[in-house]
Scaffold this motif. Structure first.
Motif, PDB file in Angstrom:
ATOM      1  N   LEU B 114       0.822  -1.207   0.000  1.00  0.00           N
ATOM      2  CA  LEU B 114       0.000   0.000   0.000  1.00  0.00           C
ATOM      3  C   LEU B 114       0.859   1.261   0.000  1.00  0.00           C
ATOM      4  O   LEU B 114       0.681   2.160  -0.822  1.00  0.00           O
ATOM      5  CB  LEU B 114      -0.854  -0.039   1.263  1.00  0.00           C
ATOM      6  N   ARG B 130      -4.459  -1.820  -6.077  1.00  0.00           N
ATOM      7  CA  ARG B 130      -3.226  -2.406  -6.581  1.00  0.00           C
ATOM      8  C   ARG B 130      -2.637  -3.389  -5.552  1.00  0.00           C
ATOM      9  O   ARG B 130      -2.169  -4.472  -5.905  1.00  0.00           O
ATOM     10  CB  ARG B 130      -2.227  -1.279  -6.887  1.00  0.00           C
ATOM     11  N   GLU B 133      -4.624  -6.573  -5.670  1.00  0.00           N
ATOM     12  CA  GLU B 133      -4.318  -7.314  -6.890  1.00  0.00           C
ATOM     13  C   GLU B 133      -2.992  -8.080  -6.730  1.00  0.00           C
ATOM     14  O   GLU B 133      -2.899  -9.265  -7.062  1.00  0.00           O
ATOM     15  CB  GLU B 133      -4.221  -6.311  -8.052  1.00  0.00           C
ATOM     16  N   LEU B 134      -2.005  -7.390  -6.179  1.00  0.00           N
ATOM     17  CA  LEU B 134      -0.686  -8.013  -6.021  1.00  0.00           C
ATOM     18  C   LEU B 134      -0.716  -9.124  -4.975  1.00  0.00           C
ATOM     19  O   LEU B 134      -0.095 -10.172  -5.157  1.00  0.00           O
ATOM     20  CB  LEU B 134       0.358  -6.956  -5.641  1.00  0.00           C
ATOM     21  N   ARG B 137      -2.169 -12.106  -6.732  1.00  0.00           N
ATOM     22  CA  ARG B 137      -1.296 -12.692  -7.734  1.00  0.00           C
ATOM     23  C   ARG B 137      -0.093 -13.400  -7.099  1.00  0.00           C
ATOM     24  O   ARG B 137       0.354 -14.429  -7.592  1.00  0.00           O
ATOM     25  CB  ARG B 137      -0.816 -11.610  -8.695  1.00  0.00           C
ATOM     26  N   ARG B 163       6.302  -5.949  -4.420  1.00  0.00           N
ATOM     27  CA  ARG B 163       6.490  -4.527  -4.116  1.00  0.00           C
ATOM     28  C   ARG B 163       7.268  -3.844  -5.240  1.00  0.00           C
ATOM     29  O   ARG B 163       6.914  -2.746  -5.676  1.00  0.00           O
ATOM     30  CB  ARG B 163       7.248  -4.393  -2.790  1.00  0.00           C
ATOM     31  N   LEU B 165       7.288  -4.556  -8.267  1.00  0.00           N
ATOM     32  CA  LEU B 165       6.499  -4.469  -9.498  1.00  0.00           C
ATOM     33  C   LEU B 165       5.282  -3.563  -9.347  1.00  0.00           C
ATOM     34  O   LEU B 165       4.595  -3.279 -10.328  1.00  0.00           O
ATOM     35  CB  LEU B 165       6.004  -5.867  -9.892  1.00  0.00           C
ATOM     36  N   ALA B 168       4.627  -0.833 -11.749  1.00  0.00           N
ATOM     37  CA  ALA B 168       4.831  -1.218 -13.153  1.00  0.00           C
ATOM     38  C   ALA B 168       6.116  -0.617 -13.719  1.00  0.00           C
ATOM     39  O   ALA B 168       6.090   0.188 -14.647  1.00  0.00           O
ATOM     40  CB  ALA B 168       3.636  -0.801 -14.006  1.00  0.00           C
ATOM     41  N   LEU B 196       6.726 -13.408 -15.667  1.00  0.00           N
ATOM     42  CA  LEU B 196       6.900 -11.963 -15.870  1.00  0.00           C
ATOM     43  C   LEU B 196       7.578 -11.702 -17.210  1.00  0.00           C
ATOM     44  O   LEU B 196       7.208 -10.794 -17.945  1.00  0.00           O
ATOM     45  CB  LEU B 196       7.739 -11.363 -14.741  1.00  0.00           C
ATOM     46  N   GLU B 199       5.299 -11.957 -19.969  1.00  0.00           N
ATOM     47  CA  GLU B 199       4.432 -10.776 -20.082  1.00  0.00           C
ATOM     48  C   GLU B 199       5.161  -9.564 -20.656  1.00  0.00           C
ATOM     49  O   GLU B 199       4.571  -8.498 -20.806  1.00  0.00           O
ATOM     50  CB  GLU B 199       3.883 -10.402 -18.698  1.00  0.00           C
TER      51      GLU B 199
END
Lengths: 272, 327
Positions: B114, B130, B133-134, B137, B163, B165, B168, B196, B199
């Motif tokens: 956060l 976010r 989401e992390l 994942r 953290r 990533l 982005a 990763l 991606e």
């Protein structure tokens, strides 16, 4: 996971600074019990022994001027000590750890702001905590003593001193935190913190040291003198205090000087 | 590099290369030349490994690319930005997983993500979304409120990657990411980095584990003493040995004599004595092994053990430096 979910247009240094500040304040609220204990124990004991126990057992100190109680002398000093100690607790000790064993600081300095700004954020976060400490200690100083303090509050002075003194404390905390290794912390307390707190014009007004001129001169190097005298000027001016100009000048010069020293030390520690 | 022509050149390089260095050098006060004239190009979407023993200059290189170590010479561009000229802009574009656990011990697992998001300019609600989401994942959702000290090594490592990533980044840096991990967590991290990479994440990692570089990296730079000794894909590097087979022979007798003798055997490209054994580098030749053993007997030595291996990045490193990666 999308590659760029939040293209961060607001990833500015200012946002990063605010984020770091929010983080430091979250730590305070997460650890509020410990924060309270750390903040209150020393002031509570000081006030209890000197202004409750001593009068009750008939042993005690007299105020230097006329019929003022010792409580009146001590209250500004206790607030100043609480703020100073908070600067050490909130900035110096965590930094010593983060530089020393946890290397957490490596993460903080990867935030998108200049390294000097990370150091300045530490000062600001420490100052906010110092301000909170002052506000917490004030009621204790008013309630615990057997004889109440005779407060003659000068609000403008209180606001200015109240804002400047925490910066002096946390700037000192930053400078110490970047200089001291984990194994030197006990030494820091014996050699730096104790002399500062005992000789910080907290138990007596600085002017009364005219009886010991060398001590009066030497303690001008002590930031706590100006903090205590500042609170004295704001809360109990009838006791007598240093000239306001000297107090304000020192409370500006000291945070700036220590801040520069601290930021330099911080950069030296995180960049190679 | 100065002047506008150089600047244009740099810009052009940056479009192709997420990381570009020229003559990048770090000499520490006291004279230690940790990195010495490094020329490196990492393409977008590439997973690139710096392989070398401790003290090779890998961590110093990552330090310079991530703005923590100030170069004393040369240029380093990350996503087209000069690390010395604008370190803040570089920090905005990179995610870093350092060698040691630098998680925020005063915060919970979730708060670590956060607040990292907040540092990178996200609003409170963006940061919360976010972080969730992390957590999902990276299989940390159940531990969201845990203190980070209670995480296992593998989980802590996942959280550090999550953290890094979170904002982005254009480039993800990992310094010795699997050092100290148990074998299972190590495999899991390899899998994650593979995903990763699939991606399109550009990744630069350092390692002293050959198998890691071999398995993970598209290209590897083998470093020693602050310099790049060889650079290429793992298979290119292994082919550079000009050997498809390495026969390692232990024998009683004079090993130098044995090495010379084995060098005469048809198909053998070179031999050396290493670690108390003779190694013969050879092509894929039928009947090689019996001929080698026969030749050894004729040279007056008694063969006590023979093993046949394919070249690894470690043998490449040894061939280049004459020493082990672990030394």
């Amino acid at each position: 996971m999308s590659r760029r979910p939040v293209e961060a247009p607001r990833a500015t240094a200012l946002a990063a600074f605010a984020g770091l500040l929010l983080r430091d304040l979250r730590v305070v609220t997460n650890e509020r019990g410990r924060f309270l204990l750390r903040t209150l124990s020393q002031p509570l004991l000081l006030v209890f022994v000197f202004t409750y126990v001593f009068p009750k057992i008939g042993q005690g100190f007299r105020a230097p001027a006329g019929d003022e109680s010792f409580t009146t002398v001590l209250v500004p000093g206790v607030i100043a000590i609480a703020v100073l100690i908070k600067g050490i607790q909130a900035v110096a000790l965590p930094l010593v750890q983060e530089f020393g064993y946890t290397s957490e600081i490596e993460d903080r300095v990867m935030a998108p702001l200049p390294v000097w700004a990370v150091a300045v954020e530490k000062i600001v976060a420490g100052a906010v905590q110092g301000l909170i400490a002052a506000l917490l200690v004030f009621p204790i100083a008013a309630v615990v003593p057997a004889e109440p303090a005779a407060l003659q509050i000068s609000w403008p002075a209180l606001v200015v001193v109240g804002l400047l003194a925490p910066f002096a404390a946390s700037a000192l905390g930053l400078a110490l935190g970047t200089m001291v290794e984990p194994n030197q912390v006990p030494l820091m307390f014996s050699v730096v913190i104790l002399p500062i707190t005992f000789l910080g014009a907290t138990y007596y007004p600085w002017a009364r040291l005219d009886a010991i001129p060398w001590l009066q001169a030497v303690t001008l190097l002590n930031p706590l003198v100006y903090m205590a005298e500042g609170y004295r000027m704001a809360l109990t001016p009838q006791i007598g205090h240093m000239p306001g100009v000297a107090i304000y000048a020192a409370l500006v010069a000291f945070p700036v000087g220590m801040g520069v020293l601290g930021v330099r030390g911080f950069r030296r520690r995180v960049l190679s | 590099m100065t002047g506008s022509a150089a600047a244009v050149d740099r810009r052009a390089t940056a479009i192709e290369h997420r990381i570009a260095t020229e003559g990048l050098t770090k000499v520490y006060p006291g004279g230690l030349r940790a990195v010495d004239g490094l020329d490196l190009r990492v393409r977008g979407g590439e997973i690139f490994g710096l392989l070398g023993p401790n003290g090779a200059g890998k961590t110093t290189t990552i330090g310079m690319l991530t703005t923590r170590v100030v170069p004393t010479g040369g240029v380093a561009l990350v996503d087209g930005i000069d690390v010395s000229a604008d370190p803040v802009a570089v920090k905005r574009r990179i995610g870093v997983v350092p060698q040691t656990n630098t998680l925020d011990r005063s915060l919970s697992v979730r708060e670590n993500l956060l607040f990292h998001c907040r540092y990178f300019g996200m609003s409170g609600s963006q940061a919360r979304a976010r972080a969730d989401e992390l957590l999902g994942r990276f299989r940390l959702a159940e531990r969201g409120d845990a203190k980070v000290e209670t995480l296992s090594g593998g989980m802590a490592q996942r959280l550090m990657v999550a953290r890094a990533l979170a904002h982005a980044p254009a480039v993800l840096f990992l310094d010795e990411p699997t050092t100290g991990l148990d074998p299972q967590s190590r495999l899991a991290l390899w899998e994650l980095l593979g995903e990763l990479h699939a991606e399109g994440q550009t990744i630069l990692l350092t390692t002293h584990a050959m198998d890691e570089a071999d398995r993970l990296c598209e290209r590897v730079a083998i470093m020693d003493a602050g310099r790049i000794l060889a650079l290429g894909s793992p298979s290119e590097l292994k082919r550079s040995l000009e050997a498809e087979t390495i026969v390692t022979m232990q024998a009683d007798g004079d090993l130098e004599v044995l090495a010379a003798a084995l060098g005469d055997v048809p198909g053998v490209t070179s031999t050396d004595v290493h670690d108390g054994a003779v190694r013969a580098f050879a092509g894929r030749v039928a009947g090689l092994l019996p001929r080698l053993v026969l030749r050894a007997e004729r040279a007056g030595t008694t063969v006590t053990d023979v093993s046949v291996t394919e070249p690894t990045l470690e043998t490449v490193f040894i061939a280049l430096t004459g020493k082990d990666l672990r030394e």
